[in-house]
Enzyme design. Structure first.
Site, PDB file in Angstrom:
ATOM      1  CG  HIS A 251      -1.934  -1.100   1.220  1.00 41.15           C
ATOM      2  ND1 HIS A 251      -3.147  -0.996   0.794  1.00 41.15           N
ATOM      3  CD2 HIS A 251      -1.712  -2.470   1.618  1.00 41.15           C
ATOM      4  CE1 HIS A 251      -3.551  -2.199   0.707  1.00 41.15           C
ATOM      5  NE2 HIS A 251      -2.811  -3.199   1.308  1.00 41.15           N
TER       6      HIS A 251
ATOM      7  CE1 TYR B  53       0.591  -4.873   7.826  1.00 38.62           C
ATOM      8  CE2 TYR B  53       0.074  -3.774   9.383  1.00 38.62           C
ATOM      9  CZ  TYR B  53       0.024  -4.243   8.109  1.00 38.62           C
ATOM     10  OH  TYR B  53      -1.519  -4.454   7.574  1.00 38.62           O
TER      11      TYR B  53
END
Length: 366
Positions: free
Chosen positions: A67, A338
């Site tokens: 993203h 992440y």
């Protein structure tokens, strides 16, 4: 530790399979959001290795690995009168909580065209007056493509471009869908669901489950969504072809300037006995109880390279007292990758490789 060796792919089919290639492209756009520290194919695969696979030898220094294109947003969350009955979390009892968030599109290209991104996303950081944090990461799809990290790894292998063609091998994708037929639901959604023409009228869904605990100690399994207050408007195929590369951010800024804050209702859905709590690929029945827990309002945007979201890791397992993650393995997977992605990005920024805050380079995500 040696790299895991995928099983040999089945023989290449001569006839193309456009639908299978479609799912490969769509899921590849969100592939960077997931990893797992467990075993795949009998060998241990670390989050570092998964991040290497996501980068595919072509990282964009200073940007998020998934993203990648987006904008920072600022705003507030105001709880509803019903919210304290759901959870004892402080965010549901104080009058207003500031938000540092991010709107983004799927994919790993910081200069990608907004109109070509099937998946749109939002990430939020809410920090209450006692210092507790609630981090969320939601997407426009209503359920995840598969149920486990092992299955998602299989999809990543199947959708890897063939060096000879630069495109996924249809035979590999066919074999993947045969082994993981639950992915066909995601393909059907991707092909049939209309595209929204704005972030502001997009519904963002948290496909993972969490547990809420109220002041009396009662626990309930929940999922949540951001339901837009702006009416849905579809983006036609012709408009997708004609739209400016940055039309989502441009439209959102114009909307803020014209009408003020953009708002969503935070809708919490409660599970009933027998609902799949730990399987994000399975939607819950439409008749499950829903409670509007409050309102999210965005009031301003800023470039991700210089805005408040730049140095935030939107790890969805960071939750306040009164909320806890379920045992959904995808949640642990997201947290692991992440962290790796964030650390790499911060190192690159510290080394002077931060993205420019100009033009199409306004984005990052998750």
């Amino acid at each position: 530790m040696s790299q895991p060796t995928p099983a040999n792919p089945p023989p290449r089919k001569r006839s193309p399979v456009p639908a299978l290639l479609g799912i490969a492209a769509i899921v590849a756009a969100i592939a960077g959001a997931f990893a797992w520290v467990g075993g795949w194919f009998g060998e241990r695969l670390t989050p570092q290795r998964m991040t290497d696979t996501i980068e595919a030898g072509k990282p964009h220094p200073g940007y998020r690995r998934a993203h990648t294109k987006g904008v920072c947003v600022a705003g507030t969350f105001a709880p509803s009168a019903q919210a304290p009955g759901l959870s004892k979390a402080r965010v549901f009892t104080q009058a207003s909580t500031p938000i540092l968030g991010r709107l983004s599109i799927g994919g790993g290209d910081p200069h990608g065209a907004d109109a070509q991104a099937r998946v749109r996303s939002v990430a939020l950081l809410l920090k209450t007056d006692d210092g507790q944090e609630w981090r969320m990461a939601m997407n426009s799809f209503p359920f995840f493509v598969v149920a486990t990290p092992e299955a998602f790894q299989a999809q990543n292998i199947a959708s890897a471009p063939d060096p000879a063609t630069g495109k996924p091998d249809p035979a590999r994708m066919a074999a993947f869908l045969e082994q993981y037929p639950e992915a066909k639901k995601f393909l059907a959604w991707a092909k049939s669901a209309p595209w929204s023409n704005s972030w502001a009228n997009t519904q963002f869904n948290g496909v993972n489950s969490f547990w809420f605990t109220d002041a009396q100690g009662q626990r309930r399994a929940v999922r949540w969504s951001l339901r837009p207050q702006a009416p849905f408007e579809a983006l036609s195929e012709a408009q997708r072809k004609q739209s400016d590369a940055d039309f989502l951010s441009e439209e959102f800024d114009a909307r803020l300037a014209k009408t003020g804050p953009v708002k969503w209702d935070l809708v919490v859905t409660e599970a009933k006995d027998g609902d799949p709590i730990d399987d994000p690929s399975q939607p819950w029945p439409q008749d499950r109880p829903q409670v509007v827990a409050g309102t999210v309002s965005f009031t301003a945007t800023s470039p991700q390279a210089t805005g408040g979201c730049r140095d935030i890791n939107y790890d969805p397992t960071v939750v306040p007292d009164g909320i806890e993650p379920s045992k959904d393995p995808i949640l642990a997977a997201r947290s692991a990758v992440y962290s790796v992605s964030f650390n790499r990005r911060q190192h690159e920024i510290g080394a002077g490789q931060a993205p420019e805050a100009t033009g199409a380079a306004k984005g990052e995500a998750k």
